[in-house]
Each structure stands twice: as C-alpha cells, then as structure tokens.
Design an enzyme around this catalytic site. Structure first.
Site, mmCIF file in Angstrom:
data_model
loop_
_atom_site.group_PDB
_atom_site.id
_atom_site.type_symbol
_atom_site.label_atom_id
_atom_site.label_comp_id
_atom_site.label_asym_id
_atom_site.label_seq_id
_atom_site.Cartn_x
_atom_site.Cartn_y
_atom_site.Cartn_z
ATOM 1 N N HIS A 29 0.845 -1.187 0.000
ATOM 2 C CA HIS A 29 0.000 0.000 0.000
ATOM 3 C C HIS A 29 0.886 1.243 0.000
ATOM 4 C CE1 HIS A 29 -2.255 3.035 2.609
ATOM 5 N NE2 HIS A 29 -2.928 3.002 1.483
ATOM 6 N N HIS A 59 2.525 11.169 -0.856
ATOM 7 C CA HIS A 59 1.643 10.728 0.224
ATOM 8 C C HIS A 59 1.811 11.710 1.383
ATOM 9 C CE1 HIS A 59 0.152 7.631 3.345
ATOM 10 N NE2 HIS A 59 -0.881 8.110 2.679
#
Length: 294
Positions: free
Chosen positions: A10, A85
């Site tokens: 992920h 991110h």
C-alpha cells in the site's frame, strides 16, 4: 485467467518522502499552514511513510502490485511528476526505471502498477507521465483486454510484463492503459482490526465474479484522534506493528479464486512474512486443480 494471488504494498513508493519539499496538494489548507513549522513536517513524515523497502527491495521480497499516487510539484516549471503521500517522494521516472531494471533481469515476472490518485495534474502532466511509462517499459506493456483472457502463458508468449491501471479518462487514448474500474480496491477506512476484517469479508462476498481484478486493502487508516494520541510514534509504531500479525492471520485463512482473494495490500510488508504468506496461498489453486483431475 490470472486467477492467482498477488502480494502487494500500500502506498508502495512511500519508503522515502522529502520533508524539505512543500506539503503535497493532497493535504488540506489547514495542514499546509501548519507545515510551515519544520517540526510538523517531521511528524508528518512519521505518518506518511508506509513502507520500509525500496521498489527494488519490494520486488525482491515478492511484491507484484504497486499502489501509486502521483503529483506535480507547486512552483516546478519542468512538469516533473513525483510520487506523493502527504509529502513528496521520489520522481516517478526514477521509480519506473528501478522497476524496469528488475523486470529486464527477470523476464517471466509480471507486475501491476495502479495509478489511482492524481494531484495538481493537467493534460500536459498526464501526457508527460504516460510518455514516461511508454519510454520506461516499451514492449513490456500489456495491452488492455478482457481479464478472463489473461493467462501467464499468454503474457510470456507476448513478452508482456507490466499491466498499467490508470484511474483517469486518459486511459481511453492509449491501448496499454487499463481502466481503473478493472481493479476495484474497496477501502475500510478504520483503525479497528475487527471492523477491517468484517469489511474485507463483506467486499469479497460482493465482488464481481468476472470482468475485473480485486484488491483487498488489508490496511488500517489513522483518524485524527489516532494521530493526536500517537503523534511522535507514527503510523508504524502506533497502528501497524501491533495489528499486522492479526491481519496476517486473516490472510492465512483465505482461498484464492473467482470469489476469493485476488490481490492483497498491506503497510510495512517487511514487518511480518507478508509476501511469502500471500504467495503460498497460490498453492491452494494447484491443489484444487489436482483434485479436479482426480
């Protein structure tokens, strides 16, 4: 059909993020204002990093599906694209070249690259990114087709090694881009292992039997209060480290196949023997085939 089981990471690129760069456009205005304080960025890094291993190290560990978020950088004039991110990661081009190097050395390995979030990207940025994908992988790119027609034998015969999923209408313009709808990845958005497992079971029971791959996101997502409580500890120490063994126990009980698990993602895949556990589930498919022949 590619009915086997892929081990996946992920936010695959987030093993390194740049705390000296601007906060990413995926963050709220409030976070951007707070991030002017240098300490805030250091804390953000603890919650933005979801992997310890580089792309190459993930590949060598058995990871074959990569969850990717990309963005342009505010103020850049060269239209460079970065992984993101919360904070900016490495350049996408550098990551693609690292992956291609591995594939060239391992011509029978197949990977899935899932570009599922785009930030601060206009048409020119998309064209640049897609051109980089073409230049990096060339003839290794697998043309989009029906999921049911895909077999390892077909991929090997055509020397295709890379499936690119592109969650943006630009996929329609390029034969090697697969639409995002071909790889749904339902998200539990919870800090509770119990609720996560219930969600994974429910979404597996509801998955389409044909026409698409399926990603089971075996991840816990911090809420605002989670971050407040574990501010200094970060994602790994606050949520992942103590809960990953229970998630792995759930993985061990699964069976691959049309209505079973297909692709499973996890944070910090190196903390437990995640990749090996997922890959070994493929043995169950062979056992089922052997029983069918009897």
């Amino acid at each position: 059909m590619l009915s086997g089981h892929l081990s996946c990471s992920h936010d695959s690129f987030s093993y390194w993020v740049d705390e000296k760069s601007p906060v990413g456009p995926d963050q709220t205005p409030a976070i951007k204002r707070l991030a002017r304080i240098s300490l805030v960025k250091k804390l953000m890094k603890k919650w933005s990093v979801t992997q310890n291993l580089t792309f190459r190290e993930q590949l060598e560990a058995g990871i074959r599906y990569f969850d990717l978020r990309v963005s342009s950088k505010p103020g850049d004039t060269d239209q460079e694209i970065y992984f993101i991110h919360g904070l900016f990661g490495i350049k996408v081009w550098d990551g693609l070249m690292e992956i291609d190097s591995f594939l060239t050395q391992h011509p029978q390995e197949i990977i899935f690259l899932d570009f599922n979030h785009f930030y601060a990207m206009d048409e020119a940025h998309h064209k640049r990114l897609i051109l980089q994908i073409q230049e990096a992988f060339g003839n290794k790119l697998c043309s989009a087709c029906s999921v049911e027609s895909m077999t390892l034998q077909t991929l090997w015969e055509k020397k295709w090694q890379v499936l690119i999923f592109y969650h943006c209408p630009f996929y329609k313009q390029y034969p090697f881009l697969w639409p995002g709808k071909k790889i749904p990845a339902p998200w539990a958005n919870t800090t509770s292992v119990r609720k996560l497992i219930l969600f994974l079971e429910t979404t597996l029971s509801e998955r389409a039997p044909q026409g698409s791959f399926h990603v089971s996101q075996a991840i816990l997502t911090p809420q605002a209060k989670t971050i407040a409580r574990g501010l200094v500890g970060g994602l790994k120490n606050t949520l992942v480290h103590r809960n990953l063994p229970a998630i792995l126990d759930w993985v061990k009980t699964q069976k691959p196949g049309a209505m079973g698990v297909n692709i499973i993602t996890s944070d910090f895949v190196d903390l437990v023997d995640f990749a090996t556990t997922v890959i070994e589930l493929n043995d169950l498919l062979q056992e089922d085939r052997d029983l069918t022949k009897c």
